[in-house]
Design an enzyme around this catalytic site. Structure first.
Site, PDB file in Angstrom:
ATOM      1  CD  GLU A  49      -3.035  -0.933   2.297  1.00 42.07           C
ATOM      2  OE1 GLU A  49      -3.997  -1.709   2.261  1.00 42.07           O
ATOM      3  OE2 GLU A  49      -2.836  -0.136   3.232  1.00 42.07           O
ATOM      4  CG  ASP A  60      -3.356   8.551   8.361  1.00 42.97           C
ATOM      5  OD1 ASP A  60      -3.282   7.325   8.543  1.00 42.97           O
ATOM      6  OD2 ASP A  60      -3.614   9.069   7.258  1.00 42.97           O
TER       7      ASP A  60
END
Lengths: 265, 399
Positions: A49, A60
C-alpha cells in the site's frame, strides 16, 4: 484475473496469508521509494500500500501524519506516487500495488485522468479514505473498466447494512479497521476482531485484510488466523523515522521478515 | 418568496457539501444526523432553545443605526446587528447552546471543539460549564500564542485546551485533531463544530442554530425602518455568522447578500484566506467546497489579521450561493479591516472584532456610492476585546 485476486488465490492455495506493508511515498526521500518497495517484497510482503501524502490526513495518527509531512516537504505529489509505481512495475510485474490516500489530490487531478494514469502505472487498487461508498461511486465507475480495484474500509462501528453495501461495491479486498481510532493507536482486541471479521465474511465476496495498530509479529500471527491479510503501517513508518536514510530499505525489509516468519510459523 | 430547501437529504448543496469522511466516522455521523432530525422540530427542544437564547445568551440582540458613521460617509445608511452584545461576545454561542442541548439528549457527557481565534472554544467551554460537561478544546499552537487571553478564559471555564502541533498549527489542524479525538471516543463524546463546514449534518445544523440572527432581523428591520434592508453583509471565514444572517433572507430575492472574505495582504500576494474569491473546489474536512490549495490538491497555509477568518475552506452552502449568484463574495484586506475597526471605535463607540471589521469595511466602501435611502445591514458578529493585543501590535505598541 487481477494481480490482487491472483495473489490472494495463490496464497490461499499455499495456506498462507497476505502481508501488506504501508508507507508514505517520499518518506524519507522519493529516490528511496522503489528500493524500499523491492526490499519489502524480499522481506515477505505480498502486496504494497503506497500512501499518497496529504496536508490534512484526518484519519491518521501522529506517526503517519509526520511521515506525510516529511514527504510533502520533499515536494511529493500524487503524480510522483504514480510515477514511483510505474518505476517499480518495470522490475516487478507480480506484486500488487494499492494507492491509499485522501480525496482532494484525486479531485484535483480529475477522476477519469486519475483512473487512466493508475492503470498505465500498474496500480492495482485504490483506497480513498474519505470517499465513503456514496461519494466513491463515480470514481469506481472510472476504475472498473481499467481493471483497477476499489478498496473500502469497514470499521468496528459499521452496521450490517453498511457491511452489505460496501461488500456490493468492494473489489480486490476489504480493509477492516481493527480498532476505534486513528492509525497507529492503542491495543487490539483480537477476539473482537475475529468476531467482526466473521460478520463481514458472511456478506463479503472478496478477501478481508485487517489493519490499524498491528505492531508485532505475534499480533499479526493471531490476526492472520482470522483474516486473509494483515496490514502493517505505523510500525513500518516508525522504523523509517528511526533509520538513517540509506538504511531504510534494509531495515524495513528486515522488519517485514519478522512479521513474515511469525505469520508463516 | 422563492422556496429554498437546501441541502438534500445527503447534505448536498448542489455539487457541494456531502459526507467525505472515513468509514470509522460514519456511524457517529449517522447517529448525529438521526438525533438532530428528531429534535430540530421537537416543540420541547425548540422551547428550551428559545429560553436559553433569551435568558442565557441575552437575545434578541438589537439592531443599531450607525448614524454618525453613515453621515460621515455621505451615502447609504449603515445598520449593525449587534451579535457582539451576546453572552461571550459573539454569535458563536447560538450554535454551542444548540449543540450542547443535543449532546445532553444523546447522553454524551463529554464535548470537544476546535478553535482558531478562541471564540468558538470559549463559547463551547461556556456551555459545557453551564451544563456540567467535560470539555476539551483543540487549538493550534500558533493560535495559542496569538490568543493567550482566550486560552485563559477557556481554562477559567474548566476546559482543557490541547495544543495542536501538526501541519500549520492553526485552525484547520485543530479541526483534524478534534476529528481524531471524536473517532476514538465517539461512545461518550459529542463534537461541537464551530462553523458551517464539516460533514453533513454540521453545515445545516450550525446554520439552523445561527439562523436566529437573520430571523430576528426579518422582524426588527420593518419595525425600525418599515422595510427589509437592501444589502445584508457579513464576514466569511468558515461562514457561520454569514449563514446565520443570510439564511432567512435567501427567499427574499430583492435583498442582496454579500459575504466578505479575508483578503489578508491582498489577493495578489497569495497571503490571504479568501477561498471563494480566489480558491477552487475540492474536498476537505468532510465536505466539498471552495479551498485554497495548490495544483496538486494540497491545502495551502492562509493568512488573515483575524484568526477567526484564517481558514482555507468555507461552508459548502456559501459555495452554492456563490455559484448560483444568490450571494456575492468580495475580499477586504488587513489594512482596510483595521481602518474600519478604528473608525467604528471612534465614530460609534463600538469596538468590533477584527473578523466583523471586514464586513464593516465593505459597507464603508459601498456606502458613499449609494443613495441616502439605501439600507445596508451589517452583521457585527463579535466584539473586539480579544483583539486588543493584535491591534496594539499593529500600531507599534505592546500592552
Amino acid at each position: 484475473m487481477s494481480r490482487i485476486s491472483a495473489t490472494f488465490k495463490q496464497l490461499s492455495s499455499q495456506g498462507r496469508k497476505a502481508l501488506i506493508p504501508f508507507f508514505s511515498v517520499g518518506d524519507p526521500t522519493l529516490a528511496l521509494c522503489v528500493p524500499t518497495m523491492h526490499a519489502m517484497v524480499k522481506g515477505g510482503a505480498n502486496l504494497i500500500e503506497l500512501g499518497v501524502p496529504f496536508s490534512d490526513p484526518m484519519a491518521d495518527g501522529p506517526t503517519i501524519q509526520r511521515s506525510s509531512e516529511r514527504a510533502l516537504k520533499n515536494g511529493v505529489s500524487l503524480r510522483d506516487v504514480l510515477h514511483a509505481a510505474a518505476e517499480f512495475r518495470k522490475t516487478d510485474d507480480q506484486t500488487p500495488l494499492v494507492l491509499m490516500g485522501y480525496a482532494n489530490p484525486v479531485e484535483q487531478m480529475g477522476r477519469a485522468e486519475f483512473a487512466r494514469v493508475c492503470a498505465e502505472s500498474g496500480v492495482d487498487g485504490v483506497l480513498i479514505v474519505d470517499y465513503p461508498p456514496d461519494e466513491a461511486r463515480d470514481l469506481a465507475l472510472h476504475l472498473a473498466p481499467r481493471h483497477v480495484d476499489s478498496i473500502f474500509l469497514l470499521s468496528p462501528t459499521s452496521t450490517d447494512a453498511r457491511m452489505r453495501e460496501i461488500s456490493e461495491m468492494a473489489t480486490g479486498y476489504i480493509y477492516y479497521v481493527s480498532l476505534r481510532g486513528v492509525t497507529g493507536a492503542g491495543n487490539i482486541d483480537v477476539k473482537d476482531v475475529a468476531q467482526q471479521i466473521g460478520r463481514i465474511k458472511a456478506v463479503a465476496k472478496v478477501p478481508i485484510g485487517v489493519g490499524f495498530g498491528i505492531r508485532d509479529g505475534a499480533t499479526a500471527r493471531l490476526l492472520s488466523e482470522v483474516a486473509d491479510a494483515v496490514v502493517v503501517g505505523s510500525r513500518i513508518v516508525e522504523e523509517i523515522e528511526a533509520s538513517a536514510a540509506a538504511e531504510v530499505p534494509a531495515r524495513v525489509g528486515a522488519l517485514l521478515n519478522q512479521f513474515r516468519i511469525a505469520m508463516d510459523a | 418568496m422563492k422556496i429554498y430547501d437546501m441541502p438534500d437529504p445527503q447534505g448536498h448543496f448542489g455539487p457541494y457539501g456531502g459526507t467525505f469522511v472515513s468509514e470509522t466516522l460514519i456511524a457517529a455521523i449517522d447517529e448525529l444526523k438521526t438525533q438532530y432530525l428528531r429534535y430540530r422540530d421537537d416543540p420541547e427542544f425548540k422551547a428550551e432553545f428559545a429560553y436559553e437564547l433569551k435568558h442565557y445568551v441575552g437575545r434578541p440582540s438589537p439592531i443599531y443605526h450607525a448614524k454618525r458613521l453613515s453621515e460621515s460617509l455621505g451615502g447609504a445608511q449603515i445598520y449593525l446587528k449587534r451579535e457582539d452584545l451576546n453572552h461571550t461576545g459573539a454569535h458563536k454561542v447560538n450554535n454551542t447552546v444548540g449543540q450542547a442541548m443535543l449532546a445532553r439528549r444523546m447522553g454524551k457527557p463529554r464535548v470537544i471543539a476546535e478553535t482558531g481565534a478562541g471564540q468558538h472554544g470559549v463559547a463551547t467551554a461556556t456551555v459545557a460549564a453551564r451544563y456540567g460537561m467535560e470539555c476539551v478544546v483543540y487549538m493550534g499552537s500558533e493560535d495559542i500564542k496569538r490568543q493567550a487571553q482566550n486560552v485563559y478564559r477557556m481554562k477559567l471555564l474548566g476546559a482543557t485546551v490541547v495544543p495542536v502541533e501538526s501541519g500549520s498549527k492553526t485552525l484547520k489542524d485543530a479541526l483534524n485533531e478534534a476529528m481524531r479525538d471524536w473517532v476514538t471516543n465517539v461512545h461518550n463524546t459529542f463534537y461541537i463544530i464551530g462553523t458551517v463546514a464539516g460533514p453533513h449534518p454540521y453545515p445545516m445544523m450550525v446554520r439552523d442554530f445561527n439562523s436566529v440572527v437573520g430571523t430576528e432581523c426579518l422582524t426588527q428591520m420593518p419595525e425600525m425602518v418599515g422595510r427589509q434592508p437592501d444589502v445584508v453583509l457579513a464576514c466569511v471565514g468558515g461562514g457561520s455568522n454569514a449563514m446565520g444572517i443570510f439564511y432567512p433572507y435567501i427567499g427574499h430575492s430583492d435583498v442582496r447578500l454579500m459575504g466578505v472574505e479575508a483578503g489578508g495582504e491582498g489577493i495578489a500576494t497569495g497571503h490571504h484566506a479568501a477561498s471563494l474569491s480566489a480558491g477552487s473546489p475540492g474536498v476537505l474536512h468532510g465536505n466539498r467546497t471552495y479551498l485554497i490549495q495548490d495544483a496538486n490538491g494540497q491545502i495551502i497555509e492562509t493568512h488573515s489579521i483575524s484568526a477567526g477568518l484564517d481558514y482555507p475552506g468555507v461552508g459548502p452552502e456559501h459555495a452554492w450561493l456563490k455559484d448560483t449568484h444568490r450571494a456575492e463574495y468580495v475580499a477586504i484586506n488587513d489594512d482596510e479591516a483595521l481602518h474600519a475597526f478604528h473608525t467604528l471605535c471612534r465614530m460609534e463607540g463600538i469596538i468590533p472584532a477584527l473578523e466583523s471589521s471586514h464586513a464593516v469595511a465593505q459597507a464603508m466602501k459601498m456606502a458613499p456610492t449609494m443613495s441616502g435611502d439605501t439600507i445596508l445591514l451589517v452583521n457585527l458578529s463579535g466584539r473586539g476585546d480579544k483583539d486588543m493585543a493584535t491591534v496594539a501590535e499593529r500600531s507599534g505598541l505592546t500592552l
